[in-house]
Design a protein around this motif. Sequence first.
Motif, PDB file in Angstrom:
ATOM      1  N   SER A 189       0.845  -1.179   0.000  1.00  0.00           N
ATOM      2  CA  SER A 189       0.000   0.000   0.000  1.00  0.00           C
ATOM      3  C   SER A 189       0.882   1.232   0.000  1.00  0.00           C
ATOM      4  N   ASP A 190       0.214   2.382  -0.082  1.00  0.00           N
ATOM      5  CA  ASP A 190       0.933   3.646  -0.101  1.00  0.00           C
ATOM      6  C   ASP A 190       1.348   4.031   1.321  1.00  0.00           C
ATOM      7  N   GLY A 191       2.067   3.141   2.000  1.00  0.00           N
ATOM      8  CA  GLY A 191       2.564   3.434   3.335  1.00  0.00           C
ATOM      9  C   GLY A 191       1.537   3.349   4.433  1.00  0.00           C
ATOM     10  N   TRP A 192       0.291   2.981   4.092  1.00  0.00           N
ATOM     11  CA  TRP A 192      -0.761   2.979   5.114  1.00  0.00           C
ATOM     12  C   TRP A 192      -1.025   1.593   5.681  1.00  0.00           C
ATOM     13  N   ILE A 193      -0.628   0.538   5.006  1.00  0.00           N
ATOM     14  CA  ILE A 193      -0.906  -0.827   5.460  1.00  0.00           C
ATOM     15  C   ILE A 193       0.394  -1.485   5.913  1.00  0.00           C
ATOM     16  N   ARG A 194       0.316  -2.162   7.031  1.00  0.00           N
ATOM     17  CA  ARG A 194       1.476  -2.898   7.529  1.00  0.00           C
ATOM     18  C   ARG A 194       1.203  -4.389   7.400  1.00  0.00           C
ATOM     19  N   ARG A 195       2.135  -5.101   6.798  1.00  0.00           N
ATOM     20  CA  ARG A 195       1.991  -6.553   6.700  1.00  0.00           C
ATOM     21  C   ARG A 195       2.325  -7.177   8.040  1.00  0.00           C
ATOM     22  N   ARG A 196       1.646  -8.235   8.367  1.00  0.00           N
ATOM     23  CA  ARG A 196       1.864  -8.856   9.666  1.00  0.00           C
ATOM     24  C   ARG A 196       1.869 -10.369   9.535  1.00  0.00           C
ATOM     25  N   ASP A 197       2.481 -11.015  10.528  1.00  0.00           N
ATOM     26  CA  ASP A 197       2.408 -12.455  10.682  1.00  0.00           C
ATOM     27  C   ASP A 197       1.301 -12.767  11.667  1.00  0.00           C
ATOM     28  N   LYS A 198       0.831 -14.023  11.666  1.00  0.00           N
ATOM     29  CA  LYS A 198      -0.264 -14.405  12.547  1.00  0.00           C
ATOM     30  C   LYS A 198       0.108 -14.249  14.019  1.00  0.00           C
ATOM     31  N   ASP A 199       1.389 -14.416  14.339  1.00  0.00           N
ATOM     32  CA  ASP A 199       1.789 -14.386  15.741  1.00  0.00           C
ATOM     33  C   ASP A 199       1.780 -12.975  16.327  1.00  0.00           C
ATOM     34  N   THR A 200       1.714 -11.931  15.486  1.00  0.00           N
ATOM     35  CA  THR A 200       1.795 -10.575  16.018  1.00  0.00           C
ATOM     36  C   THR A 200       0.532 -10.159  16.736  1.00  0.00           C
ATOM     37  N   CYS A 201      -0.546 -10.929  16.633  1.00  0.00           N
ATOM     38  CA  CYS A 201      -1.809 -10.539  17.241  1.00  0.00           C
ATOM     39  C   CYS A 201      -2.007 -11.159  18.613  1.00  0.00           C
ATOM     40  N   LEU A 202      -1.004 -11.795  19.148  1.00  0.00           N
ATOM     41  CA  LEU A 202      -1.180 -12.452  20.449  1.00  0.00           C
ATOM     42  C   LEU A 202      -1.025 -11.455  21.591  1.00  0.00           C
TER      43      LEU A 202
END
Length: 492
Positions: A189-202
């Motif tokens: 995205s234009d700097g607005w979206i951050r990619r994440r792994d499933k473990d980051t939501c714990l």
Amino acid sequence: MSDAFSSSSETVLQRAVDVSVKTNTPLEKLEELYQIKKTCDFISERKFEKVALQFPDELLVDSVAVAGEIERTSNAKTFILGDTSYGSCCVDEVAAEHVGADCMVHYGSACLSPSTRLPLLYVFERRPLDCEKCADAFRELYPDTQSHIVILYDVNYVHAINDVLSLLSPEYPNLAVSELVVDGEQCYSDGWIRRRDKDTCLSEPDHKQVICQFGRQFSLKSALSVTDYSMFYVGQEGATLRNFMMTWNRCSFSSYDPTTLKGRTESVSVNRALMKRYYAIERAKDARVVGIMVGTLGVADYLTVIQQLKDTIGRAGKKCYMFAMGKLNVPKLANFLEIDIFVLIACPENSLLDSSEFYKPVVTPFEMEVACNKNREWSEEYVTDFRHLLPGGPSHVPLSDQQEEGDETDVSLITGALRSHNLMISEPAESSYGSSVVLRNQNMTVANSAASFLAERSWRGLEQKLGETPVVKAVKGRKGIAIAYEEEGTSS
């Protein structure tokens, strides 16, 4: 005008219809609104040659100009995707693969559902937001500065949320702002979206709870749950806000509409909406024939949830059929009177379909599981993301090992009739060895199946009837339209 049309036909064909049309965006503003330079950098850096540009209907008016600028700057060949097969908020990867695209650019509102086939760039609309008036509406709705509040927003206002936060955070120490996140390594995205792994939501290192849902992520203070927070939404009323309210139905909601410049407290109508959904679940419990409608081909794991639904429905003693029909409407579903209820597999924002106009109810995968899985009960939890129902998901409930055993019955709240939770039960049946009790064949569990329903119809559609229909000579038909054929003349 051809003589084949009468004067009344001309009136019908030339009748004026008022349609609101969005005007073309001036060329000097295309760069700002559609981020053409950054899109071209995305294409050139990865050396893509064929690019699919997906526009929602309201932005198609600018699609040709945007595609021309991208081709001129990046030397890539572009294909414009419009009138997507399903919701425009979802990425139409299937259409992009039809033209052999190397990547996709998705414009406008997005549900941020994970997609896995092609590299993807999100470009939001950057709708205008008066930050001062938004902050004033927030202060009026939340006079207590110690309140715990989460700011949610439509993706088209993400560019202005930091400005709103800078105005409010000095006054509200317990304010949490959601950020946009998306699964997968191929989403940009234009700097607005951050990619994440499933473990980051714990959890975070300081033991704060992190909530990740619907492409949003926000942190809660330690020892607090999401029900301890109020929700403030920036955006127009619609599917996104409704999805949030149904999911976090124990939280109080308020919203600010940037078009009307007004804030308001959302009503408790969500409780009535939940009761309507519970009525649909009761209809699903009574149903014998279920139609599984595929409402997405782009959201990850849609094939997995289809198989899980088939297993759940089959073990409940119901028969199911699968349909893929693109965008839904009343006439389409009315063609299948044999189906008692439909279950729609779609993204979270499109799954909450108002089926009041349909002849048969349309439910979500979660609601169908409540109806068919004895281990899942109706509670305050409401799940719109079908990926959460899969094994490993936060809301997964496995089927009971004794799902096919026993005969538990209850009374239908709709018909008042006695209803069996499991239709695969033992019954007395005739046999060549006497009148002993035998186990009913699983294939005979649904007495009122679609095949038997079709056999009982007085009209069954087009039939060949070879050799039964006499051969007649073709004759000249009538001209004009049904309201006034030419040979009928005009009344004086």
